[in-house]
Design a protein around this motif. Structure first.
Motif, PDB file in Angstrom:
ATOM      1  N   ARG A 116       2.468   1.849  -4.376  1.00 14.47           N
ATOM      2  CA  ARG A 116       1.808   3.143  -4.157  1.00 14.47           C
ATOM      3  C   ARG A 116       1.830   3.996  -5.419  1.00 14.47           C
ATOM      4  NH1 ARG A 116       4.454   4.032   1.794  1.00 14.47           N
ATOM      5  NH2 ARG A 116       2.820   2.952   2.974  1.00 14.47           N
ATOM      6  N   LYS A 117       2.964   4.006  -6.103  1.00 10.65           N
ATOM      7  CA  LYS A 117       3.118   4.844  -7.287  1.00 10.65           C
ATOM      8  C   LYS A 117       2.264   4.334  -8.446  1.00 10.65           C
ATOM      9  CE  LYS A 117       6.703   6.986 -10.162  1.00 10.65           C
ATOM     10  NZ  LYS A 117       6.125   6.700 -11.479  1.00 10.65           N
ATOM     11  N   LEU A 118       2.375   3.046  -8.746  1.00 13.35           N
ATOM     12  CA  LEU A 118       1.665   2.507  -9.906  1.00 13.35           C
ATOM     13  C   LEU A 118       0.155   2.511  -9.715  1.00 13.35           C
ATOM     14  CD1 LEU A 118       3.814  -0.531 -11.117  1.00 13.35           C
ATOM     15  CD2 LEU A 118       3.642   1.743 -12.108  1.00 13.35           C
ATOM     16  N   SER A 119      -0.315   2.174  -8.521  1.00  6.61           N
ATOM     17  CA  SER A 119      -1.762   2.120  -8.293  1.00  6.61           C
ATOM     18  C   SER A 119      -2.386   3.488  -8.488  1.00  6.61           C
ATOM     19  CB  SER A 119      -2.070   1.580  -6.891  1.00  6.61           C
ATOM     20  OG  SER A 119      -1.518   2.424  -5.896  1.00  6.61           O
ATOM     21  N   MET A 120      -1.692   4.540  -8.034  1.00  7.77           N
ATOM     22  CA  MET A 120      -2.207   5.893  -8.192  1.00  7.77           C
ATOM     23  C   MET A 120      -2.042   6.388  -9.632  1.00  7.77           C
ATOM     24  SD  MET A 120      -3.517   7.217  -5.449  1.00  7.77           S
ATOM     25  CE  MET A 120      -3.585   6.931  -3.690  1.00  7.77           C
ATOM     26  N   GLU A 121      -0.855   6.173 -10.186  1.00  5.82           N
ATOM     27  CA  GLU A 121      -0.550   6.696 -11.521  1.00  5.82           C
ATOM     28  C   GLU A 121      -1.480   6.120 -12.581  1.00  5.82           C
ATOM     29  OE1 GLU A 121       3.285   6.910 -14.584  1.00  5.82           O
ATOM     30  OE2 GLU A 121       3.565   6.254 -12.516  1.00  5.82           O
ATOM     31  N   TYR A 122      -1.783   4.828 -12.473  1.00 11.57           N
ATOM     32  CA  TYR A 122      -2.595   4.171 -13.494  1.00 11.57           C
ATOM     33  C   TYR A 122      -4.007   3.837 -13.025  1.00 11.57           C
ATOM     34  CZ  TYR A 122       1.759   3.868 -16.027  1.00 11.57           C
ATOM     35  OH  TYR A 122       2.929   4.204 -16.675  1.00 11.57           O
ATOM     36  N   GLU A 123      -4.327   4.261 -11.793  1.00 11.12           N
ATOM     37  CA  GLU A 123      -5.671   4.032 -11.236  1.00 11.12           C
ATOM     38  C   GLU A 123      -6.054   2.557 -11.358  1.00 11.12           C
ATOM     39  OE1 GLU A 123      -8.095   6.708 -13.447  1.00 11.12           O
ATOM     40  OE2 GLU A 123      -7.089   8.499 -12.712  1.00 11.12           O
ATOM     41  N   ILE A 124      -5.139   1.704 -10.939  1.00  9.33           N
ATOM     42  CA  ILE A 124      -5.319   0.270 -11.120  1.00  9.33           C
ATOM     43  C   ILE A 124      -5.288  -0.444  -9.766  1.00  9.33           C
ATOM     44  CG2 ILE A 124      -2.841  -0.116 -11.498  1.00  9.33           C
ATOM     45  CD1 ILE A 124      -3.643  -2.275 -13.538  1.00  9.33           C
ATOM     46  N   PRO A 125      -6.284  -1.277  -9.497  1.00  8.68           N
ATOM     47  CA  PRO A 125      -6.318  -2.004  -8.226  1.00  8.68           C
ATOM     48  C   PRO A 125      -5.207  -3.047  -8.135  1.00  8.68           C
ATOM     49  CG  PRO A 125      -8.491  -1.939  -9.257  1.00  8.68           C
ATOM     50  CD  PRO A 125      -7.507  -1.489 -10.288  1.00  8.68           C
ATOM     51  N   PHE A 126      -4.662  -3.194  -6.932  1.00 14.07           N
ATOM     52  CA  PHE A 126      -3.650  -4.209  -6.645  1.00 14.07           C
ATOM     53  C   PHE A 126      -4.208  -5.222  -5.655  1.00 14.07           C
ATOM     54  CE2 PHE A 126      -0.723  -1.531  -8.734  1.00 14.07           C
ATOM     55  CZ  PHE A 126       0.527  -2.126  -8.803  1.00 14.07           C
ATOM     56  N   VAL A 127      -3.801  -6.462  -5.825  1.00 12.56           N
ATOM     57  CA  VAL A 127      -4.061  -7.509  -4.843  1.00 12.56           C
ATOM     58  C   VAL A 127      -2.711  -8.097  -4.456  1.00 12.56           C
ATOM     59  CG1 VAL A 127      -5.170  -9.717  -4.367  1.00 12.56           C
ATOM     60  CG2 VAL A 127      -6.315  -8.062  -5.851  1.00 12.56           C
ATOM     61  N   ILE A 128      -2.427  -8.145  -3.158  1.00 11.90           N
ATOM     62  CA  ILE A 128      -1.193  -8.774  -2.696  1.00 11.90           C
ATOM     63  C   ILE A 128      -1.429 -10.275  -2.596  1.00 11.90           C
ATOM     64  CG2 ILE A 128       0.577  -8.846  -0.907  1.00 11.90           C
ATOM     65  CD1 ILE A 128       0.378  -6.144  -2.224  1.00 11.90           C
ATOM     66  N   VAL A 129      -0.648 -11.042  -3.347  1.00 16.20           N
ATOM     67  CA  VAL A 129      -0.791 -12.506  -3.347  1.00 16.20           C
ATOM     68  C   VAL A 129       0.412 -13.110  -2.630  1.00 16.20           C
ATOM     69  CG1 VAL A 129      -1.099 -14.574  -4.746  1.00 16.20           C
ATOM     70  CG2 VAL A 129      -1.991 -12.365  -5.563  1.00 16.20           C
ATOM     71  N   LEU A 180      -9.764   5.410  -7.059  1.00 10.70           N
ATOM     72  CA  LEU A 180     -10.122   6.729  -7.584  1.00 10.70           C
ATOM     73  C   LEU A 180     -10.335   7.729  -6.451  1.00 10.70           C
ATOM     74  CD1 LEU A 180     -12.572   5.647 -10.437  1.00 10.70           C
ATOM     75  CD2 LEU A 180     -10.241   6.500 -10.689  1.00 10.70           C
ATOM     76  N   GLU A 181     -10.978   7.286  -5.373  1.00 13.52           N
ATOM     77  CA  GLU A 181     -11.198   8.162  -4.230  1.00 13.52           C
ATOM     78  C   GLU A 181      -9.875   8.542  -3.563  1.00 13.52           C
ATOM     79  OE1 GLU A 181     -15.677   6.739  -2.815  1.00 13.52           O
ATOM     80  OE2 GLU A 181     -13.898   5.888  -1.845  1.00 13.52           O
ATOM     81  N   ALA A 182      -8.982   7.560  -3.450  1.00 15.14           N
ATOM     82  CA  ALA A 182      -7.680   7.819  -2.841  1.00 15.14           C
ATOM     83  C   ALA A 182      -6.872   8.811  -3.676  1.00 15.14           C
ATOM     84  CB  ALA A 182      -6.912   6.507  -2.677  1.00 15.14           C
ATOM     85  N   LYS A 183      -6.946   8.661  -4.996  1.00 11.12           N
ATOM     86  CA  LYS A 183      -6.218   9.575  -5.878  1.00 11.12           C
ATOM     87  C   LYS A 183      -6.789  10.984  -5.779  1.00 11.12           C
ATOM     88  CE  LYS A 183      -4.410  10.116 -10.552  1.00 11.12           C
ATOM     89  NZ  LYS A 183      -4.194   9.471 -11.857  1.00 11.12           N
ATOM     90  N   LEU A 184      -8.114  11.087  -5.712  1.00  9.62           N
ATOM     91  CA  LEU A 184      -8.758  12.392  -5.588  1.00  9.62           C
ATOM     92  C   LEU A 184      -8.357  13.068  -4.278  1.00  9.62           C
ATOM     93  CD1 LEU A 184     -10.732  14.435  -6.767  1.00  9.62           C
ATOM     94  CD2 LEU A 184     -12.595  13.197  -5.645  1.00  9.62           C
ATOM     95  N   ASP A 185      -8.337  12.299  -3.199  1.00  9.37           N
ATOM     96  CA  ASP A 185      -7.923  12.838  -1.897  1.00  9.37           C
ATOM     97  C   ASP A 185      -6.479  13.340  -1.946  1.00  9.37           C
ATOM     98  OD1 ASP A 185     -10.386  12.310  -0.822  1.00  9.37           O
ATOM     99  OD2 ASP A 185      -9.784  10.418   0.119  1.00  9.37           O
ATOM    100  N   LYS A 186      -5.629  12.572  -2.639  1.00  6.63           N
ATOM    101  CA  LYS A 186      -4.222  12.955  -2.752  1.00  6.63           C
ATOM    102  C   LYS A 186      -4.069  14.258  -3.530  1.00  6.63           C
ATOM    103  CE  LYS A 186       0.256  10.917  -3.969  1.00  6.63           C
ATOM    104  NZ  LYS A 186       0.771  11.701  -5.078  1.00  6.63           N
ATOM    105  N   LEU A 187      -4.822  14.398  -4.625  1.00  8.57           N
ATOM    106  CA  LEU A 187      -4.765  15.616  -5.426  1.00  8.57           C
ATOM    107  C   LEU A 187      -5.270  16.822  -4.635  1.00  8.57           C
ATOM    108  CD1 LEU A 187      -6.028  14.235  -8.871  1.00  8.57           C
ATOM    109  CD2 LEU A 187      -3.701  14.932  -8.289  1.00  8.57           C
ATOM    110  N   LYS A 188      -6.325  16.603  -3.853  1.00  5.01           N
ATOM    111  CA  LYS A 188      -6.862  17.681  -3.017  1.00  5.01           C
ATOM    112  C   LYS A 188      -5.836  18.120  -1.972  1.00  5.01           C
ATOM    113  CE  LYS A 188     -11.816  16.610  -3.341  1.00  5.01           C
ATOM    114  NZ  LYS A 188     -13.004  16.114  -2.591  1.00  5.01           N
ATOM    115  N   GLN A 189      -5.180  17.130  -1.384  1.00  2.00           N
ATOM    116  CA  GLN A 189      -4.175  17.441  -0.367  1.00  2.00           C
ATOM    117  C   GLN A 189      -3.005  18.215  -0.971  1.00  2.00           C
ATOM    118  OE1 GLN A 189      -2.628  14.012   1.668  1.00  2.00           O
ATOM    119  NE2 GLN A 189      -1.145  15.194   2.829  1.00  2.00           N
ATOM    120  N   GLU A 190      -2.546  17.772  -2.143  1.00  2.00           N
ATOM    121  CA  GLU A 190      -1.437  18.462  -2.809  1.00  2.00           C
ATOM    122  C   GLU A 190      -1.829  19.894  -3.178  1.00  2.00           C
ATOM    123  OE1 GLU A 190      -0.548  15.946  -6.095  1.00  2.00           O
ATOM    124  OE2 GLU A 190       0.670  14.548  -4.905  1.00  2.00           O
TER     125      GLU A 190
END
Length: 235
Positions: free
Chosen positions: A126-139, A203-213
């Motif tokens: 959760r932290k890294l994906s938001m902080e660096y705006e980087i997609p994750f794939v769980i393998v 990017l959308e998730a990060k924007l939503d988080k910033l709006k909420q904060e």
């Protein structure tokens, strides 16, 4: 998208090195010893893309694939903190060197045999994906059957929005016969095909988080304001 930068993360024993060898098509990463430092494996290859409905053949695209095999994450805080620092530097370097058509994403590896997804893994993604705006794939590695385990159900519950790909990077011999390897090509092609959509989602998730904060901060100030004024007046 000329270069595919793939950062492999996961606990020790998650099968990262075996996956590296499967992608590279040769034994370049030692699998019988613990990875002590991050290593980069690079190779130009043809990646299968969409399947033609009429011919049944896959279209192919040439990519330079760079696999960044990182040190295994541990429950030990000191080890994990050092590993995370190295991973963050690696991600930043990859993003800094990106060209317009390059891709950078994380394959977060978990072993199918693990009983649970650790809390620190959940928070880390959760932290890294938001902080660096980087997609994750769980393998999910070392999948010897088609049955979903408790681990996968937990991951789906924690991250319903993240893609989860089941693989067996290396064929597995049993007394009953050989279980053939599967999933690696699908993992590669999916990482390319779905990248844009996953990047937009982050990017959308990060924007939503910033709006909420921001809204929570405004609400806090509004709630605290009258109380602060009342205290001053009473004083």
């Amino acid at each position: 998208m000329d270069k595919l930068n793939l950062v492999l993360m996961g606990k020790t024993g998650a099968g990262k090195s075996t996956l590296v060898n499967a992608v590279m098509g040769e034994d370049v990463a030692p699998i019988k010893t613990v990875t002590r430092e991050s290593r980069v494996y690079s190779k130009k290859m043809m990646i299968p893309m969409r399947k033609d409905a009429e011919t049944g053949l896959f279209s192919m695209v040439a990519k330079t694939v760079c696999l960044h095999d990182t040190v295994g994450l541990e429950l030990d805080t000191n080890v994990t903190e050092k590993t995370l620092k190295d991973i963050k530097k690696l991600i930043l370097r990859a993003q800094r060197d990106e060209k317009e058509r390059d891709i950078t994403l994380v394959w977060f590896c978990v072993n199918h045999r693990d009983s649970r997804f650790e809390e620190f893994e959940v928070e880390l993604i959760r932290k890294l994906s938001m902080e660096y705006e980087i997609p994750f794939v769980i393998v999910v590695t070392q999948c010897l059957s088609e049955d979903k385990g408790e681990l996968e159900e937990q991951i789906e519950s924690d991250f319903p929005e993240l893609p989860m790909v089941r693989i067996l990077a290396q064929e597995y011999r049993t007394r009953a016969g050989i279980i053939p390897a599967f999933g690696v090509e699908e993992l590669l092609s999916g990482s390319v095909l779905d990248y844009d959509r996953r990047k937009v989602h982050i990017l959308e998730a990060k924007l939503d988080k910033l709006k909420q904060e921001r809204q929570e901060k405004i609400q806090y100030i509004q709630d605290k304001g009258p109380m602060h004024i009342a205290r001053k007046q009473s004083g």
